[in-house]
Design a protein around this motif. Structure first.
Motif, PDB file in Angstrom:
ATOM      1  N   GLU A  63       1.206  -1.552   0.135  1.00 59.08           N
ATOM      2  CA  GLU A  63       0.315   0.406  -0.697  1.00 59.08           C
ATOM      3  C   GLU A  63       0.849   1.140   0.044  1.00 59.08           C
ATOM      4  OE1 GLU A  63      -3.345   0.224   2.564  1.00 59.08           O
ATOM      5  OE2 GLU A  63      -3.625  -1.715   3.029  1.00 59.08           O
ATOM      6  N   VAL A  64       2.280   0.998   0.643  1.00 59.44           N
ATOM      7  CA  VAL A  64       2.949   2.330   0.965  1.00 59.44           C
ATOM      8  C   VAL A  64       3.576   2.245  -0.427  1.00 59.44           C
ATOM      9  CG1 VAL A  64       4.443   3.019   2.429  1.00 59.44           C
ATOM     10  CG2 VAL A  64       3.170   1.943   3.410  1.00 59.44           C
ATOM     11  N   SER A  65       4.243   1.742  -1.356  1.00 58.96           N
ATOM     12  CA  SER A  65       4.271   1.651  -2.471  1.00 58.96           C
ATOM     13  C   SER A  65       3.879   2.069  -2.890  1.00 58.96           C
ATOM     14  CB  SER A  65       5.262   0.343  -2.675  1.00 58.96           C
ATOM     15  OG  SER A  65       5.618   0.485  -3.984  1.00 58.96           O
ATOM     16  N   TYR A  66       2.143   1.740  -3.023  1.00 59.45           N
ATOM     17  CA  TYR A  66       1.485   2.315  -4.300  1.00 59.45           C
ATOM     18  C   TYR A  66       1.434   4.375  -4.231  1.00 59.45           C
ATOM     19  CZ  TYR A  66      -3.047   3.142  -6.917  1.00 59.45           C
ATOM     20  OH  TYR A  66      -3.738   3.204  -7.405  1.00 59.45           O
ATOM     21  N   LEU A  67       1.216   4.368  -2.275  1.00 60.77           N
ATOM     22  CA  LEU A  67       0.857   5.286  -2.408  1.00 60.77           C
ATOM     23  C   LEU A  67       2.238   6.516  -3.114  1.00 60.77           C
ATOM     24  CD1 LEU A  67      -0.938   5.446   0.690  1.00 60.77           C
ATOM     25  CD2 LEU A  67      -2.057   6.161  -1.574  1.00 60.77           C
ATOM     26  N   ASP A  68       3.251   5.698  -2.470  1.00 60.95           N
ATOM     27  CA  ASP A  68       4.920   6.286  -2.145  1.00 60.95           C
ATOM     28  C   ASP A  68       5.044   7.179  -4.359  1.00 60.95           C
ATOM     29  OD1 ASP A  68       5.273   7.202   0.356  1.00 60.95           O
ATOM     30  OD2 ASP A  68       6.492   5.276   0.063  1.00 60.95           O
ATOM     31  N   SER A  69       4.225   6.383  -5.149  1.00 60.36           N
ATOM     32  CA  SER A  69       4.429   6.251  -6.529  1.00 60.36           C
ATOM     33  C   SER A  69       3.810   7.245  -7.149  1.00 60.36           C
ATOM     34  CB  SER A  69       3.577   4.921  -6.930  1.00 60.36           C
ATOM     35  OG  SER A  69       2.604   4.702  -7.084  1.00 60.36           O
ATOM     36  N   LEU A  70       2.531   7.502  -6.217  1.00 60.90           N
ATOM     37  CA  LEU A  70       1.485   8.394  -6.603  1.00 60.90           C
ATOM     38  C   LEU A  70       2.702   9.878  -5.981  1.00 60.90           C
ATOM     39  CD1 LEU A  70      -1.761   6.824  -5.860  1.00 60.90           C
ATOM     40  CD2 LEU A  70      -0.955   7.486  -8.622  1.00 60.90           C
ATOM     41  N   LYS A  71       2.802  10.751  -4.973  1.00 61.73           N
ATOM     42  CA  LYS A  71       3.047  10.891  -4.083  1.00 61.73           C
ATOM     43  C   LYS A  71       2.970  12.980  -5.260  1.00 61.73           C
ATOM     44  CE  LYS A  71       5.039  10.463  -0.208  1.00 61.73           C
ATOM     45  NZ  LYS A  71       6.924   9.970   1.226  1.00 61.73           N
TER      46      LYS A  71
END
Length: 1011
Positions: A63-71
């Motif tokens: 989840e964190v990886s997905y959200l980091d990709s959208l930062k």
């Protein structure tokens, strides 16, 4: 109402701004749902086609990886501006850990260690005595530094020792700032600054570590000048890993080691010496291990009894086996403490050869193995001896590391590679060259633990590159590289308070808060419509706008929404209509007196109408809310924040928004009666003699106070860990369990009392213990968790330690929530709570003296509030052993008490305002008749407000969740008692304390005797 256009303009503008602010929360929540769906889908794909040798990733990490990709990706557009996910997440309403799940930790930077470092490890007896005594004399809310200064002044009394002594702070390291001619006061200023700088340094180091950890929206903040640092990691799950990451000082050192063949003779000699002092035991040990150890040390005689038996092998029998190279021995985890004890004894250390007298005995990181037959896990540690020196300083320290990366060694195992600066590279080359020549080993030691001790087989290592390998997993190497890059802490960081909330518990809290809010809103709206008719509808419209404004302000301030914060919002539903009730009741009186609707509305909203009462009542409310915010922490501040914001939005919407609709009816000559046919005559013509029965109310209240005080003496109060320190665990089992059986099993495992109580459902317990609460070391929390798991694992078949402690992998059983409050911080909480309650009563009492210009009003209000506080405490003291829910004294309870103080004052002020109005008007009758009339004419308002409050509190009590049930119950009892005391205690005290001559003067000037 003047300036109607301006009010409408600001109301519309405020609404638009609120909608704008809340839009980010809706967008962020949608993206988080997408992230969760992506993570679940990705994990399912990996499980179908796993990579051999690679562990499955955690759902949270995906989840964190997905959200980091959208930062940095634009995810929201409003036409005039585009926003990335990072922008959106920074503008949303953040959920507290009790709603989001995660870990909250308060770290105490060890000022004692900082002072030792500043004093260059001084051996001065006065200095060290003051260091030891400071913790003993430290009082609640007093910093360790202040306590140290007091302790030093006491210890140095009658001596020539001062802080600026050359062997204390006037040393070479501080020579630029402190000289031996300075006074103690001058030195204290410098030391205070240096300690603050150390805390700032620790704050920076921790921030670097957390930023690389991999959770969304971590929060780190310094807590005033206490030396404490708050760390919040929403969504984080691996408790042991995080605590280790935070507490590791990252003191990296490189030491030469002794080989087993160099110290084997010492171990044998030490074993023989211990035979003379150790008492016999009769437990049988495995013979093979003892035989092999004895043979390797050159002793063919071996006994098959456990170490400790006189004439056998006290030290050697503690070894599972002798190691090899730099490893002296391998020892089981349960025996390491005993081996430490043996090797630290002065008479044993004196047996070391003269050239090895400074040897430092340290342990490895540890290895866990599982017996293939029994499936039981066992943990062993390797014993090393470092080539120490009289200064106890390593030849090379971690300060030379300029970069660190997680990698894999030549065997494909996780490792950490490091790069040194030029100076470090030179020393490293010398050390490795010497090790190559002597066929020696170099131990890489982090925080006094040996991570690896490689030999050098190919000559000196140039360039300053080195590697730490060992028994690691991938996550550990990432964390280790992280802490090495961030740098070392200037002093030990001790966890003095922590809270871990599982994700399933957080979702349950959200559901409970949502249900209680919706039901509370519906009930309040229904009652206002039922009692006030169309005017009630206008009040409800104002209430909806009020909620929009409230959430909009929370979003714009970046506030954190907590479960108590939701409770504050639900309470706002009850109080939001209070101002409307005061105005509507005044309007009904004006209409009964024959005034037109237009004149009644104008009079009701005027200063001589309801406005003065509204202002006085809400000022007392704001004062208690502000004190709650100042003295509260975490979720309690969230409660205070929503309460305070709710007061101001309520005033605006009640006074201005509702009136827009009322004025429209007035202008259109539409009927508006502020009542309904059913409620039209409710509480009218009421003429009860409250003052006449005061002796009975005094007797009843005195009995309540006496019974409460007796109960305090006999039963005490159920003080939670917030006040006494300790650890609590909320554990959910697979089925209903017997608390006494669980308590017995845990007490046996911990070796100290563990309390177990049902918490909500029969399959859920709250466990409390004070086991090692004063031990703040890194491994203690993990030890406690392991003991908890070992004692309860038979109730959780198929559940691993990690699943049990961290409550994830889809299992909604195990530890749902855990918390720890250290002794020092619990003393601060207790002190803050005491002064918060006393301060609230004092400051509100002072305001009433200023507002009413007579101390008797203030005394009457304080007497009523004091009565209410004692009553609530008495109920909790009498029934906490028997109640089906928890009635603990904790921070939430203090928040409830302060809220009760605010509402009790609110009720009392409304009555007193009417007394003041009648005294200044043309009301006829004796003084006591005026007071009775004041109570009777405000009774409808008092009961209506109390009823709406009781309704929303009952809803919260039923639907709000177990964790706030005791908190809500305290407010529920307090509101009921507060209503009683406003009517039967406050006003009689006002009458009885009024000077007789003053009463005669009032009656002579303002009234005509009716007799």
């Amino acid at each position: 109402m003047q300036n109607k256009g301006l009010v409408k303009f600001f109301a519309i503008l405020f609404a638009l701004v609120s909608i704008y602010q809340l839009s980010f929360t809706f967008v962020a929540n949608g993206i988080k749902k997408d992230a969760k769906a992506y993570a679940e889908q990705k994990l399912a794909q990996i499980k179908k086609n796993p990579t051999p040798g690679q562990p499955l990733p955690e759902l949270n990490a995906l989840e964190v990886s997905y959200l980091d990709s959208l930062k940095k990706v634009e995810v929201f557009s409003l036409g005039f501006a585009d926003y990335t996910y990072e922008d959106v997440s920074n503008k949303q309403i953040n959920k507290g850990l009790d709603l989001e799940g995660g870990i909250n930790v308060i770290l105490q930077i060890s000022v004692k260690d900082v002072l030792r470092g500043l004093a260059n490890e001084s051996k001065n007896a006065v200095f060290n005595k003051a260091l030891d005594n400071a913790a003993k004399i430290q009082q609640g809310n007093e910093s360790y530094l202040d306590a140290f200064f007091r302790a030093f002044d006491e210890a140095a009394a009658g001596t020539s020792v001062k802080l600026a002594s050359p062997d204390i702070f006037a040393n070479r390291n501080l020579s630029d700032e402190i000289n031996f001619n300075m006074t103690n006061d001058q030195v204290k200023k410098v030391i205070r600054r240096k300690v603050d700088e150390s805390v700032d340094s620790a704050f920076g180091v921790l921030r670097k570590r957390i930023d690389k950890f991999g959770v969304t929206q971590p929060n780190i903040a310094k807590l005033g000048q206490t030396g404490r640092i708050l760390v919040e990691l929403p969504g984080a799950k691996d408790e042991d890993r995080i605590k280790k990451l935070l507490q590791s000082t990252a003191q990296l050192e490189f030491w030469e080691t002794y080989r087993v063949d160099e110290l084997g003779g010492f171990l044998q000699t030490a074993n023989e010496a211990l035979k003379a002092t150790e008492k016999a035991t009769t437990v049988t040990a495995a013979p093979s291990a003892n035989d092999s150890i004895a043979k390797m040390l050159g002793n063919s005689k071996s006994k098959d009894t456990v170490a400790g038996a006189k004439g056998n092998n006290p030290l050697l029998d503690k070894f599972v086996s002798i190691g090899g190279g730099p490893v002296l021995a391998i020892v089981a985890v349960q025996d390491t403490a005993k081996v430490n004890n043996y090797l630290r004894r002065p008479e044993i250390r004196n047996l070391l050869p003269a050239d090895k007298r400074f040897a430092k005995f340290v342990w490895s990181k540890g290895t866990t193995t599982k017996d293939p037959k029994t499936k039981k896990e066992s943990q062993t540690f390797e014993l090393y001896a470092l080539k120490g020196n009289k200064d106890n300083k390593a030849p090379l320290s971690g300060g030379v590391i300029v970069d660190a990366r997680d990698t894999f060694d030549q065997m494909g195992k996780p490792a950490v590679s490091m790069q040194m600066n030029g100076q470090g590279a030179k020393v490293w080359e010398e050390m490795t060259g010497k090790a190559y020549t002597d066929k020696g080993f170099i131990a890489i030691v982090l925080d006094n633990v040996v991570y690896s001790a490689p030999g050098v087989s190919s000559g000196p290592i140039a360039g300053g590159r080195s590697e730490i390998s060992g028994n690691f997993d991938v996550a550990e190497t990432k964390d280790l590289a992280n802490v090495l890059r961030a740098g070392k802490l200037p002093a030990a960081a001790e966890i003095v308070q922590s809270e871990v909330v599982g994700p399933s518990l957080g979702q349950k809290a959200i559901d409970a808060g949502t249900i209680s809010s919706i039901v509370g809103l519906i009930l309040v709206c229904f009652w206002m419509m039922f009692y006030y008719g169309k005017a009630g509808l206008y009040a409800n419209m104002a209430l909806i706008v009020n909620l929009l404004f409230l959430f909009g302000i929370l979003a714009s301030l970046g506030a954190v929404l907590t479960l108590p914060g939701i409770a504050g919002i639900v309470l706002t539903l009850g109080t939001a209509v209070d101002a409307n009730i005061i105005i509507y009741e005044r309007a009904k009186e004006e209409l009964r007196d024959g005034k037109s609707l237009s004149d009644a509305v104008r009079s009701s909203y005027g200063w001589k109408g309801a406005m003065r009462s509204i202002i006085d009542a809400n000022v007392t409310h704001v004062l208690t809310g502000a004190i709650l915010f100042i003295f509260g922490t975490g979720p309690i501040q969230g409660f205070a924040t929503t309460l305070l914001i709710g007061i101001f939005t309520t005033l605006f919407t009640s006074i201005f928004i509702a009136r827009i609709f009322i004025d429209k009816d007035v202008a259109g000559n539409k009927p508006l009666a502020f009542t309904t046919p059913i409620t039209k005559n409710w509480f009218t013509g009421f003429n009860f003699d409250y003052i006449g029965i005061k002796k009975y109310s005094y007797i009843f209240s005195t009995l309540v106070v006496i019974v409460s005080c007796v109960s305090f003496y006999l039963n005490g109060l159920d003080e939670g860990v917030d006040f006494v320190g300790g650890r609590t665990f909320q554990v959910k089992f697979t089925k209903a369990v017997e608390p006494s059986v669980i308590a017995e099993a845990l007490t046996k495992e911990f070796g100290t009392t563990v309390e177990a109580k049902v918490f909500g459902d029969d399959d859920q317990l709250k466990l409390t213990t004070k086991y090692k609460i004063k031990d703040e070391s890194v491994n203690t929390d993990k030890e406690v968790n392991e003991k908890l798991y070992n004692a309860l694992k038979s109730y959780f078949p198929g559940t691993s330690y990690k699943q049990f402690i961290n409550n994830y992998d889809g299992k909604k059983i195990g530890v749902l929530q855990s918390s720890k409050v250290g002794a020092a911080i619990s003393a601060d909480i207790k002190t803050n709570s005491f002064w918060a309650v006393i301060g609230a009563m004092a400051i509100v009492g002072l305001y009433l003296i200023i507002s009413f210009r007579k101390w008797q009003y203030s005394l009457g209000a304080i007497a009523a509030v004091f009565h209410d506080v004692i009553f609530v405490l008495g109920v909790y003291s009498l029934f906490y052993k028997y109640a089906p829910f928890h009635m603990e004294m904790d921070q939430h309870f203090i928040a409830a008490i302060l809220t009760v103080i605010g509402y009790s004052m609110n009720d009392t002020v409304i009555v007193f305002d009417r007394v003041r109005e009648f005294l200044a008007g043309d009301r006829k009758g004796h003084f006591k008749d005026v007071v009775n009339a004041s109570i009777n004419t405000t009774l409808s308002r008092t009961l209506n407000t109390s009823l709406t409050m009781i309704m929303v509190l009952l809803i919260m009590f039923i639907f709000g969740g177990e964790s706030i049930r005791g908190f809500v119950f305290a407010m529920l009892i307090g509101i009921i008692v507060g209503t009683y005391s406003s009517l039967f205690i406050a006003t009689p005290v006002l009458v009885d304390t009024m000077n007789k001559s003053a009463i005669d003067d009032i009656e002579k000037r303002h009234f005509t005797d009716q007799q």
